[in-house]
Design an enzyme around this catalytic site. Structure first.
Site: not given
Ligand code: GRF
Length: 190
Positions: A103, A105
């Site tokens: 991911n 972020h």
């Protein structure tokens, strides 16, 4: 070393998907995007996938995880790449691809987990923030950090100008982090 097959999951504009796509076109990232999946029918990420002729799928919320797992397996995806994906994945989903979901972020984790992380940093009077690529675990924004880029918060910054500069860094960071992580895990396997 074999090129990894990527499966992209996104709910938003798709600018990180676009950056990954272009990094592959320019051979900076040696990978292949097998498919793009979104939980939002009108998401920009699906429109971009269509434009780039990458197989793309909308899956509605009720069936999202089971159908997504089936599609990712069917396409023999090596790495699941969350790029602006706004749902929290279940432990079952995460355990189906252990250490193989990444991911990005928009903060320097572990600071400012959760939504609008750039705004959290801006409001709390930080001098700098940035973006982080990490491994996805069942705890939100908490897995092993793979790479970070720092962004100075300028006195004249608005929330919007700050986020724009963070996004520019994200687009450079994510392709490099994917390439480096794939090399690392393949090295360990040898
Ligand atoms: C990015 O800022 C990313 O850090 C966050 O969601 C945003 C996605 O933007 N997780 P995009 O859809 O890639 O343009």
């Amino acid at each position: 070393m074999r090129r990894p097959f990527l499966g992209i999951l996104g709910s938003g504009k798709g600018s990180n998907f676009e950056a990954i796509y272009h990094a592959i076109q320019q051979n900076q990232l040696k990978a292949e995007i097998k498919l793009v999946i979104s939980d939002i029918a009108e998401a920009g990420v699906l429109q971009k996938a269509k434009q780039f002729q990458v197989p793309h799928f909308f899956i509605n919320r009720e069936k999202f995880e089971t159908e997504t797992i089936a599609l990712l397996k069917q396409h023999q995806v090596d790495l699941v790449i969350l790029a602006g994906f706004m749902r929290i994945l279940s432990a079952d989903f995460v355990n189906t691809f252990p250490n193989h979901i990444l991911n990005i972020h928009p903060s320097l984790l572990p600071k400012f987990r959760g939504k609008k992380a750039w705004e959290q940093a801006w409001q709390s009077g930080e001098k700098e923030t940035g973006c982080t690529v990490h491994i996805v675990t069942k705890e939100l924004d908490s897995g092993t950090i793979l790479a970070q880029r720092r962004v100075t918060i300028l006195p004249q910054d608005s929330v919007e100008t700050l986020y724009e500069r963070i996004r520019q860094q994200e687009h450079q960071l994510y392709p490099v982090a994917i390439q480096t992580y794939w090399e690392q895990i393949n090295c360990l396997r040898r």
